[in-house]
Design a protein around this motif. Structure first.
Motif, mmCIF file in Angstrom:
data_model
loop_
_atom_site.group_PDB
_atom_site.id
_atom_site.type_symbol
_atom_site.label_atom_id
_atom_site.label_comp_id
_atom_site.label_asym_id
_atom_site.label_seq_id
_atom_site.Cartn_x
_atom_site.Cartn_y
_atom_site.Cartn_z
ATOM 1 N N SER A 160 37.056 54.846 34.678
ATOM 2 C CA SER A 160 38.188 55.215 35.535
ATOM 3 C C SER A 160 38.735 53.954 36.378
ATOM 4 C CB SER A 160 37.902 55.642 36.980
ATOM 5 O OG SER A 160 36.662 55.373 37.517
ATOM 6 N N VAL A 161 37.935 52.588 36.733
ATOM 7 C CA VAL A 161 38.131 51.390 37.481
ATOM 8 C C VAL A 161 38.972 50.732 36.534
ATOM 9 C CG1 VAL A 161 37.276 49.671 38.833
ATOM 10 C CG2 VAL A 161 36.526 52.040 39.239
ATOM 11 N N ASN A 162 37.475 50.193 35.392
ATOM 12 C CA ASN A 162 37.530 49.136 34.472
ATOM 13 C C ASN A 162 38.793 49.118 33.302
ATOM 14 O OD1 ASN A 162 35.085 48.690 36.073
ATOM 15 N ND2 ASN A 162 35.641 46.672 35.252
ATOM 16 N N GLY A 163 38.779 50.468 32.968
ATOM 17 C CA GLY A 163 39.646 51.033 32.071
ATOM 18 C C GLY A 163 41.368 50.907 32.371
ATOM 19 N N LEU A 164 41.201 51.524 33.397
ATOM 20 C CA LEU A 164 42.530 51.525 33.915
ATOM 21 C C LEU A 164 42.916 50.080 34.712
ATOM 22 C CD1 LEU A 164 44.933 53.285 34.922
ATOM 23 C CD2 LEU A 164 43.712 53.424 37.150
ATOM 24 N N ILE A 218 37.670 41.723 28.365
ATOM 25 C CA ILE A 218 36.275 41.228 29.247
ATOM 26 C C ILE A 218 35.809 41.626 30.106
ATOM 27 C CG2 ILE A 218 34.904 38.769 29.785
ATOM 28 C CD1 ILE A 218 36.930 36.913 28.770
ATOM 29 N N SER A 219 36.710 41.850 31.735
ATOM 30 C CA SER A 219 35.773 42.663 32.125
ATOM 31 C C SER A 219 35.356 44.442 32.364
ATOM 32 C CB SER A 219 36.515 42.715 33.360
ATOM 33 O OG SER A 219 38.054 43.518 33.259
ATOM 34 N N ALA A 253 31.431 45.802 32.056
ATOM 35 C CA ALA A 253 31.112 46.865 32.822
ATOM 36 C C ALA A 253 30.994 47.714 31.840
ATOM 37 C CB ALA A 253 32.813 47.333 33.294
ATOM 38 N N LEU A 254 31.580 47.814 31.436
ATOM 39 C CA LEU A 254 30.467 49.244 29.643
ATOM 40 C C LEU A 254 29.297 48.931 29.504
ATOM 41 C CD1 LEU A 254 33.637 50.125 27.613
ATOM 42 C CD2 LEU A 254 32.702 51.443 28.980
ATOM 43 N N VAL A 255 29.066 47.598 29.294
ATOM 44 C CA VAL A 255 27.481 46.968 29.544
ATOM 45 C C VAL A 255 26.916 47.101 30.194
ATOM 46 C CG1 VAL A 255 26.307 44.866 28.578
ATOM 47 C CG2 VAL A 255 28.438 45.487 26.890
ATOM 48 N N ILE A 258 37.123 40.373 41.259
ATOM 49 C CA ILE A 258 37.006 38.707 40.764
ATOM 50 C C ILE A 258 37.655 38.633 39.314
ATOM 51 C CG2 ILE A 258 35.527 37.325 38.947
ATOM 52 C CD1 ILE A 258 32.552 38.662 41.274
ATOM 53 N N THR A 259 37.913 40.240 38.618
ATOM 54 C CA THR A 259 39.100 39.726 37.550
ATOM 55 C C THR A 259 40.023 39.103 37.758
ATOM 56 O OG1 THR A 259 37.941 40.953 35.852
ATOM 57 C CG2 THR A 259 40.130 40.856 35.698
#
Length: 115
Positions: free
Chosen positions: A9-13, A64-65, A69-71, A89-90
């Motif tokens: 929801s955060v990084n995927g969006l 990359i982020s 985040a998934l890892v 940061i991204t």
């Protein structure tokens, strides 16, 4: 909330927005859509350059982020602030690098620098 759903929801969006901006960049200067800073809105040439540069960086760094985040969500038992920090940061890196490129290629009035 599951860490995977949180990251999606955060990084995927963020990654989804970067793909949309990359494939559908703004054509004309506007105050609604695109990389909008006073410097990037100086004229059409600066606008096109800034949006092109930002969209490339945004796609690259948000991808990359997203993976990072998934890892992190698979490694850590609990994630709370880390995906948000990675997202901030991204965005900061993309803005800073775009502004640096604008400084290299344009003067303060929006004219291209001679090489």
């Amino acid at each position: 909330m599951s860490p995977i759903y949180y990251v999606l929801s955060v990084n995927g969006l963020l990654f989804l927005f970067s793909v949309i901006f990359y494939f559908y960049p703004p054509k004309k200067i506007n105050g609604l859509y695109g990389y909008r800073t006073p410097r990037s809105m100086a004229n059409q040439d600066v606008w096109d350059f800034a949006n092109s540069m930002f969209n490339k960086l945004f796609l690259q760094y948000s991808g990359i982020s997203f993976v990072a985040a998934l890892v992190l969500s698979f490694i850590a038992a609990k994630t709370s602030w880390q995906p948000i920090a990675i997202m901030v940061i991204t965005l900061a890196v993309c803005v800073i690098k775009t502004e640096q490129e604008l400084n290299k290629n344009f003067d303060k009035e929006g004219n291209r620098k001679k090489k």
